[in-house]
Design an enzyme around this catalytic site. Structure first.
Site, PDB file in Angstrom:
ATOM      1  N   GLU A 107      68.849 -18.790  30.496  1.00  0.00           N
ATOM      2  CA  GLU A 107      69.088 -17.924  30.032  1.00  0.00           C
ATOM      3  C   GLU A 107      70.800 -17.854  30.573  1.00  0.00           C
ATOM      4  O   GLU A 107      71.310 -18.959  30.698  1.00  0.00           O
ATOM      5  CB  GLU A 107      68.513 -16.603  29.799  1.00  0.00           C
ATOM      6  CG  GLU A 107      67.541 -16.772  28.833  1.00  0.00           C
ATOM      7  CD  GLU A 107      67.060 -15.278  28.587  1.00  0.00           C
ATOM      8  OE1 GLU A 107      67.583 -14.579  28.504  1.00  0.00           O
ATOM      9  OE2 GLU A 107      65.707 -14.708  29.739  1.00  0.00           O
ATOM     10  N   HIS A 232      73.830  -7.090  23.762  1.00  0.00           N
ATOM     11  CA  HIS A 232      73.158  -8.363  23.599  1.00  0.00           C
ATOM     12  C   HIS A 232      73.934  -8.550  22.825  1.00  0.00           C
ATOM     13  O   HIS A 232      74.524  -8.167  21.601  1.00  0.00           O
ATOM     14  CB  HIS A 232      71.970  -8.473  23.410  1.00  0.00           C
ATOM     15  CG  HIS A 232      71.056  -9.586  23.465  1.00  0.00           C
ATOM     16  ND1 HIS A 232      71.624 -11.004  22.175  1.00  0.00           N
ATOM     17  CD2 HIS A 232      70.721  -9.620  24.491  1.00  0.00           C
ATOM     18  CE1 HIS A 232      71.163 -11.719  22.695  1.00  0.00           C
ATOM     19  NE2 HIS A 232      70.197 -11.204  24.030  1.00  0.00           N
ATOM     20  N   ARG A 278      76.410 -12.407  29.269  1.00  0.00           N
ATOM     21  CA  ARG A 278      76.511 -11.183  28.229  1.00  0.00           C
ATOM     22  C   ARG A 278      78.085 -10.701  28.156  1.00  0.00           C
ATOM     23  O   ARG A 278      78.185 -10.589  26.799  1.00  0.00           O
ATOM     24  CB  ARG A 278      75.039 -10.435  27.936  1.00  0.00           C
ATOM     25  CG  ARG A 278      74.605 -11.477  27.653  1.00  0.00           C
ATOM     26  CD  ARG A 278      73.226  -9.802  27.190  1.00  0.00           C
ATOM     27  NE  ARG A 278      72.000 -10.572  27.495  1.00  0.00           N
ATOM     28  CZ  ARG A 278      70.964 -10.818  27.671  1.00  0.00           C
ATOM     29  NH1 ARG A 278      70.981  -9.245  27.293  1.00  0.00           N
ATOM     30  NH2 ARG A 278      69.705 -11.584  27.838  1.00  0.00           N
ATOM     31  N   HIS A 339      72.195  -3.116  23.635  1.00  0.00           N
ATOM     32  CA  HIS A 339      70.944  -3.052  24.026  1.00  0.00           C
ATOM     33  C   HIS A 339      69.843  -2.813  26.164  1.00  0.00           C
ATOM     34  O   HIS A 339      69.002  -2.726  26.078  1.00  0.00           O
ATOM     35  CB  HIS A 339      70.908  -5.161  25.012  1.00  0.00           C
ATOM     36  CG  HIS A 339      70.149  -6.015  25.375  1.00  0.00           C
ATOM     37  ND1 HIS A 339      69.311  -5.745  24.182  1.00  0.00           N
ATOM     38  CD2 HIS A 339      69.495  -6.914  26.257  1.00  0.00           C
ATOM     39  CE1 HIS A 339      68.294  -7.199  25.345  1.00  0.00           C
ATOM     40  NE2 HIS A 339      68.684  -7.101  26.246  1.00  0.00           N
ATOM     41  N   ARG A 374      74.004  -7.091  33.959  1.00  0.00           N
ATOM     42  CA  ARG A 374      72.851  -7.089  34.313  1.00  0.00           C
ATOM     43  C   ARG A 374      72.908  -8.778  34.427  1.00  0.00           C
ATOM     44  O   ARG A 374      73.589  -8.781  32.811  1.00  0.00           O
ATOM     45  CB  ARG A 374      72.019  -6.260  33.057  1.00  0.00           C
ATOM     46  CG  ARG A 374      70.760  -7.351  33.798  1.00  0.00           C
ATOM     47  CD  ARG A 374      69.371  -5.972  33.010  1.00  0.00           C
ATOM     48  NE  ARG A 374      69.410  -6.385  31.237  1.00  0.00           N
ATOM     49  CZ  ARG A 374      68.997  -7.863  30.827  1.00  0.00           C
ATOM     50  NH1 ARG A 374      68.063  -8.118  31.810  1.00  0.00           N
ATOM     51  NH2 ARG A 374      69.470  -7.226  29.894  1.00  0.00           N
TER      52      ARG A 374
HETATM   53  C1  SIN Z   1      66.693 -11.779  25.532  1.00  0.00           C
HETATM   54  O1  SIN Z   1      65.818 -12.796  24.761  1.00  0.00           O
HETATM   55  O2  SIN Z   1      68.016 -12.221  25.261  1.00  0.00           O
HETATM   56  C2  SIN Z   1      67.093 -10.574  26.416  1.00  0.00           C
HETATM   57  C3  SIN Z   1      66.285 -11.058  27.419  1.00  0.00           C
HETATM   58  C4  SIN Z   1      67.519  -9.480  28.733  1.00  0.00           C
HETATM   59  O3  SIN Z   1      67.613  -8.658  27.538  1.00  0.00           O
HETATM   60  O4  SIN Z   1      67.015  -9.909  29.646  1.00  0.00           O
END
Ligand code: SIN
Length: 527
Positions: A107, A232, A278, A339, A374
């Site tokens: 991610e 997000h 993010r 988010h 975060r």
């Molecule tokens: C996501 O799946 O994009 C969210 C994961 C997160 O907020 O840590």
């Protein structure tokens, strides 16, 4: 009516359930949750849980990725401890039956594949396994549809035994009967999650109304860094879709963000392009929308292997197909949405708050892990590690704490039933709109001041109503989002720089000389 327990846990996500499991063999636990036990942010988490389990990975690299995302404000001791305890937390989850997939996902902001997942319903799988164990334990009582109103604080002068000044329980509304019950405890653990509902558009479920932060602040615990609210980048944009998250893991597999006309726009913004941290991606989208006048951008997956993507993300595919979008052939329309609350109730590395007898774990807490932003999938990790860790500290502390005291029952005074529910929904809407319009991804001092004035007025009207009418769940949540909104604005006004998730046009640079500190908000000592 007073109900006694050794430890009262408020909240049924990964942090609260991990704490309950750790405590259950030693003491009695009452776990209160305001809707069904499965209604939590955890249940909605798609992406996964980050931990160093891959052969090519190292604690140093996970620490480094976390600190880079956090833009210099993380507490290194918290980051190192939580990252180092990650693999053991994963083992505990496996031991209670969480079925993680064998591959690791990637991610935003992670330089390795290190996100454990259960296809795209990781949180639901974790919640299922933990809840089954907790509900089966004879020492734990799970109480659903009960809404905590306020923590009960016993001051030194008012108590006749050895407890000292500390939190000794909570007043709780039983939704079925409308009665306010007193739950007395030797310690209270807040695991109430975050506050996404403070904003008009959010990926969070309806329960995320900042109850823990608001209650702790009212009980004179310290709260920090509320200005860092994570947006997000990719929430589904569709007129009838409510808050559906499009996981960052899709970009981890190669998804590309584009304008509606197909132009990719992240290439010149960050070396990690669509997989940048993010705060950077959300700001870039915000800028694109303002510049082009479009109402969304798109996430393009059409160049990826459709079979693999369908197998890896079955829930997301099924949901977007329900809105007429097959992501194997059509890019998904997306916008940023509120988010994750990166600040929270200040705790030490054992979950202990600044008021005795009170612990906070998970999103409600500020341990210092996240800093100014975060890192993806570090939240379930923090919940699992800190839930167990705080429970162990609490168990040790209880050796010296006597049974819960007699507590004065809730005093309804001359309150009467509320006649106009519509007033609650109007205030609710006004707060969320004010936060979205003036305290969003890009901020300015004048707009923050305007939000501050409006929220202060709304809060005074809400409090006036509060004392006149019987408590209801809507009223409790409204009082809490008003309080948390104001804390976010106060934090944002105090931080005169741009760092991580807090970006203001009036102070566009990061200022390590005068701003490298947490923004601590506190009502002061009890008198
Ligand atoms: C996501 O799946 O994009 C969210 C994961 C997160 O907020 O840590």
């Amino acid at each position: 009516m007073q109900e006694n327990t050794d430890v009262l846990i408020l909240g049924s996500g990964i942090a609260g359930l991990s704490a309950a499991l750790e405590l259950a063999p030693h003491v009695t636990v009452t776990l209160i949750t305001k809707r069904a036990a499965t209604d939590s942010n955890t249940n909605w988490a798609q992406g996964g849980i980050a931990a160093v389990v891959g052969d090519d990975d190292s604690f140093d690299e996970h620490v480094d990725n976390t600190m880079v995302a956090g833009d210099g404000l993380n507490h290194r001791d918290a980051v190192e401890m939580i990252v180092a305890e990650g693999p053991a937390a994963i083992e505990r989850l496996r031991a209670v039956g969480v079925a993680f997939a064998t591959d690791l996902a990637r991610e935003g902001g992670h330089t390795r594949r290190r996100v454990l997942h259960a296809t795209d319903i990781t949180g639901r799988e974790i919640q299922r396994a933990l809840l089954e164990r907790v509900q089966a334990h004879p020492n734990v009582r799970v109480v659903e549809h009960h809404v905590a109103i306020d923590l009960i604080r016993r001051s030194k002068s008012a108590q006749a035994h050895s407890l000292g000044e500390r939190i000794v329980g909570a007043y709780v509304l039983d939704e079925a009967t409308g009665a306010v019950k007193t739950f007395a405890a030797r310690a209270v653990i807040l695991a109430t999650g975050g506050s996404g509902k403070v904003y008009l558009y959010t990926t969070n479920p309806d329960v995320a109304t900042g109850d823990g932060v608001a209650m702790a602040y009212r009980a004179r615990a310290k709260v920090a860094n509320m200005e860092f609210f994570q947006f997000h980048p990719t929430c589904l944009y569709h007129p009838t879709a409510k808050s559906f998250l499009i996981s960052e893991a899709l970009r981890g597999e190669g998804g590309v963000l584009r304008r509606i006309d197909g132009t990719p726009f992240m290439d010149g913004v960050h070396p990690m392009k669509s997989l940048a941290p993010r705060d950077i991606v959300a700001r870039a989208i915000d800028m694109e929308l303002k510049r082009t006048g479009d109402d969304h951008v798109v996430l393009d997956l059409t160049h990826l292997d459709g079979h693999m993507m369908a197998a890896r993300f079955p829930t997301i595919l099924g949901t977007v197909k329900g809105f007429g979008i097959d992501f194997r052939t059509t890019p998904i329309p997306v916008v940023p949405a509120a988010h994750y609350q990166c600040g929270g109730v200040v705790t030490d590395l054992f979950g202990r708050c600044s008021v005795q007898g009170l612990y906070a774990v998970g999103e409600v807490a500020h341990t210092g892990l996240h800093g100014a932003n975060r890192l993806a999938s570090n939240s379930l990790l923090e919940g699992a590690v800190m839930g167990s860790r705080a429970a162990r500290a609490c168990r040790d502390e209880l050796v010296g704490v006597s049974a819960p005291p007699e507590i004065v029952p809730w005093q309804p005074g001359y309150a009467r039933p509320s006649g106009e529910r519509v007033v609650v929904s109007h205030s609710w809407d006004e707060i969320r709109r004010t936060m979205w319009n003036y305290v969003g991804i890009v901020r300015a001092t004048a707009r923050l001041e305007r939000a501050h004035r409006r929220l202060a007025l709304l809060e005074s009207e809400i409090l006036e109503d509060w004392w006149k009418h019987h408590v209801t769940r809507d009223g409790i949540e409204l009082r809490n989002i008003a309080q948390v909104g104001r804390l976010i604005v106060e934090g944002a006004l105090r931080r005169q720089e741009s760092r991580g998730l807090h970006y203001t046009v009036d102070f566009p640079d990061r200022d390590d000389e005068s701003q490298l500190r947490d923004t601590v908000l506190w009502r002061g000592p009890h008198r």
